[in-house]
Design an enzyme around this catalytic site. Structure first.
Site, PDB file in Angstrom:
ATOM      1  N   HIS A  51       0.848  -1.188   0.000  1.00 20.22           N
ATOM      2  CA  HIS A  51       0.000   0.000   0.000  1.00 20.22           C
ATOM      3  C   HIS A  51       0.886   1.240   0.000  1.00 20.22           C
ATOM      4  CE1 HIS A  51      -3.892  -1.917   1.811  1.00 20.22           C
ATOM      5  NE2 HIS A  51      -3.328  -2.686   0.889  1.00 20.22           N
ATOM      6  N   GLU A  53       0.895   3.881   1.817  1.00 22.33           N
ATOM      7  CA  GLU A  53       1.353   4.290   3.140  1.00 22.33           C
ATOM      8  C   GLU A  53       2.550   3.453   3.605  1.00 22.33           C
ATOM      9  OE1 GLU A  53      -1.726   3.465   2.156  1.00 22.33           O
ATOM     10  OE2 GLU A  53      -3.232   4.219   3.554  1.00 22.33           O
ATOM     11  N   CYS A  81      -6.301   2.115   5.801  1.00 28.12           N
ATOM     12  CA  CYS A  81      -6.924   0.891   6.296  1.00 28.12           C
ATOM     13  C   CYS A  81      -6.312   0.539   7.662  1.00 28.12           C
ATOM     14  CB  CYS A  81      -6.708  -0.253   5.299  1.00 28.12           C
ATOM     15  SG  CYS A  81      -4.986  -0.813   5.176  1.00 28.12           S
ATOM     16  N   CYS A  84      -2.466  -0.261   7.537  1.00 23.61           N
ATOM     17  CA  CYS A  84      -1.624   0.921   7.373  1.00 23.61           C
ATOM     18  C   CYS A  84      -1.652   1.809   8.614  1.00 23.61           C
ATOM     19  CB  CYS A  84      -2.048   1.693   6.138  1.00 23.61           C
ATOM     20  SG  CYS A  84      -1.682   0.792   4.609  1.00 23.61           S
TER      21      CYS A  84
END
Length: 159
Positions: A51, A53, A81, A84
């Site tokens: 992801h 992040e 999410c 993260c």
């Protein structure tokens, strides 16, 4: 300054989109400088953890030579999410600024308010809605095109 740095995150999201990834971008800022950048790379890397992040955290840690990101702010085009947000807590990031809410996976008020659970000995300031319309438009465009592509493939098979 939040709008300016979100612009940098949007730039990363647009690069992800051009690569066929879900258009999410993130930048980590400390002392008025970007020290980490990330964009979704799940499809390219074949890793569920790639992801934006997570990649921005890794980049910032390499830049600082330390896993602790005290005094840093991360700008993310969409609400993080749970995975993260957990990583952001563990990295000791001071502030999270995001654009669009994520009704299916957001951990900062959409699915739940994980950031308010006080599970960690660290507090993160959360700011939402910065350049939200731009961030949301990027996601809508991407998924709209994806649906059109899926429909064209289905129609081609049926015809």
């Amino acid at each position: 300054m939040d709008e300016r740095w979100m612009g940098e995150a949007l730039r990363e999201a647009r690069i992800a989109r051009k690569a066929g990834e879900v258009p999410v971008g993130a930048v980590v800022v400390k002392g008025g400088e970007v020290i980490g950048r990330g964009r979704n790379a799940v499809e390219r890397s074949r890793l569920a953890t790639a992801h934006a992040e997570m990649l921005a955290i890794e980049d910032a840690a390499r830049t600082l030579g330390d896993w602790r990101l005290d005094g840093c702010t991360i700008y993310i085009t969409v609400e993080p999410c749970h995975m993260c947000l957990g990583a952001l807590y563990l990295s000791r990031i001071s502030r999270v600024v995001f654009g669009a809410r994520q009704s299916r996976s957001g951990a900062c008020g959409s699915v739940d308010s994980f950031h308010e659970a006080e599970l960690f000995n660290h507090h993160i300031d959360i700011t939402c809605g910065v350049r939200a319309e731009e961030c949301l438009a990027l996601m809508r465009e991407f998924f709209g095109e994806l649906r059109l592509d899926d429909k064209a493939r289905r129609d081609a098979r049926a015809g």
